[in-house]
Design an enzyme around this catalytic site. Sequence first.
Site, PDB file in Angstrom:
ATOM      1  N   ASP A 194       0.819  -1.215   0.000  1.00  0.00           N
ATOM      2  CA  ASP A 194       0.000   0.000   0.000  1.00  0.00           C
ATOM      3  C   ASP A 194       0.852   1.264   0.000  1.00  0.00           C
ATOM      4  O   ASP A 194       2.072   1.216   0.176  1.00  0.00           O
ATOM      5  CB  ASP A 194      -0.962  -0.011   1.207  1.00  0.00           C
ATOM      6  N   ASN A 240      -7.552  -2.069  14.468  1.00  0.00           N
ATOM      7  CA  ASN A 240      -8.943  -2.358  14.101  1.00  0.00           C
ATOM      8  C   ASN A 240      -9.062  -3.590  13.194  1.00  0.00           C
ATOM      9  O   ASN A 240     -10.105  -3.840  12.616  1.00  0.00           O
ATOM     10  CB  ASN A 240      -9.583  -1.147  13.409  1.00  0.00           C
ATOM     11  N   HIS A 291      -7.345  -4.142  10.369  1.00  0.00           N
ATOM     12  CA  HIS A 291      -7.068  -3.984   8.934  1.00  0.00           C
ATOM     13  C   HIS A 291      -5.803  -4.736   8.535  1.00  0.00           C
ATOM     14  O   HIS A 291      -4.878  -4.877   9.329  1.00  0.00           O
ATOM     15  CB  HIS A 291      -7.013  -2.498   8.513  1.00  0.00           C
ATOM     16  N   GLU A 307      -9.576  -1.569   5.308  1.00  0.00           N
ATOM     17  CA  GLU A 307     -10.215  -1.191   6.567  1.00  0.00           C
ATOM     18  C   GLU A 307     -11.459  -2.064   6.806  1.00  0.00           C
ATOM     19  O   GLU A 307     -11.946  -2.727   5.884  1.00  0.00           O
ATOM     20  CB  GLU A 307     -10.608   0.292   6.502  1.00  0.00           C
TER      21      GLU A 307
HETATM   22  C1  F6R Z   1       1.478  -1.198   6.042  1.00  0.00           C
HETATM   23  C2  F6R Z   1       0.267  -1.969   6.252  1.00  0.00           C
HETATM   24  C3  F6R Z   1      -0.539  -1.851   7.489  1.00  0.00           C
HETATM   25  C4  F6R Z   1       0.275  -2.090   8.766  1.00  0.00           C
HETATM   26  C5  F6R Z   1      -0.605  -1.923  10.001  1.00  0.00           C
HETATM   27  C6  F6R Z   1       0.194  -2.071  11.276  1.00  0.00           C
HETATM   28  O1  F6R Z   1       2.052  -1.476   4.789  1.00  0.00           O
HETATM   29  O2  F6R Z   1      -0.084  -2.699   5.376  1.00  0.00           O
HETATM   30  O3  F6R Z   1      -1.610  -2.752   7.458  1.00  0.00           O
HETATM   31  O4  F6R Z   1       0.817  -3.378   8.730  1.00  0.00           O
HETATM   32  O5  F6R Z   1      -1.212  -0.665   9.984  1.00  0.00           O
HETATM   33  O6  F6R Z   1       1.095  -1.024  11.389  1.00  0.00           O
HETATM   34  P1  F6R Z   1       2.201  -0.985  12.538  1.00  0.00           P
HETATM   35  O7  F6R Z   1       3.183  -2.048  12.204  1.00  0.00           O
HETATM   36  O8  F6R Z   1       2.817   0.377  12.412  1.00  0.00           O
HETATM   37  O9  F6R Z   1       1.494  -1.227  13.817  1.00  0.00           O
END
Ligand code: F6R
Length: 242
Positions: free
Chosen positions: A72, A140, A142, A147
Amino acid sequence: MKIRNINISYFKNLNDANEYAFELFRRELDTLKEKNFCLATGSTPVDLYKLFVKSFNEKQTTWKNITSFNLDEYIGLEPNNKFSFRYFMDSNLFNYIDIQKENINFLSGTSNPEQEIVRYEKEMDKAGPFDITLLGVGKNGHIAFNEPGTPRESKTHIIDLTDSTIKANEIYFDNPNDMPRQGITMGIDSIISRSKKIILIAFGESKREALEALISNKVNMNYPITYLLEHNDVEVITDIKL
Ligand code: F6R
């Protein structure tokens, strides 16, 4: 713990957890065959990426046969913006290993979205399945920027980020208001159907609710992580005792 085809490994110590995740990748980096990885950004994989760099520096592993796709990107950020996911990957991994620049695939947050979506799906089709996909998970539930409420059949798309994600990520920006409110992300289907093996790392108590949804063994679109229940080879690595 095992739920369907999901193996959940608990580690008290984060170093051990990262070493375990590294070992799963190292097997693939050991072969001279071309391999295709799908990678995540965020705070969770930072130490794993350090292990990749260390192992490369010690000449234990090479990335010259690796193609990578990232999950992403923020809408509106150029790759050289220090808050972009591309910049994160360059400065935490790509600049320090021997991956060939032309084998790095990234979603652009500044191109025409419709064209970008078609381009990325085509590049993924051309490259074939991901040998390993690395995922983190949001508080959450995701995965990538999918989301809560994202449908199972979703492909690469633009998404409005939820308040939970904005709150979790705005701390990385000099000015929290500069955090983009939209992302471009591989969809659930792009991830589930293309990945041969999925490794999800979840560290810290804030991820408990998401993991509890996963182990409840019910696919629930309000917790996109639960779509992993439909995959046949998932390793979850965590320091949360469930
Ligand atoms: C980032 C991604 C997100 C993160 C998630 C957790 O490329 O795909 O889904 O893996 O937001 O983020 P952290 O590791 O910062 O808690």
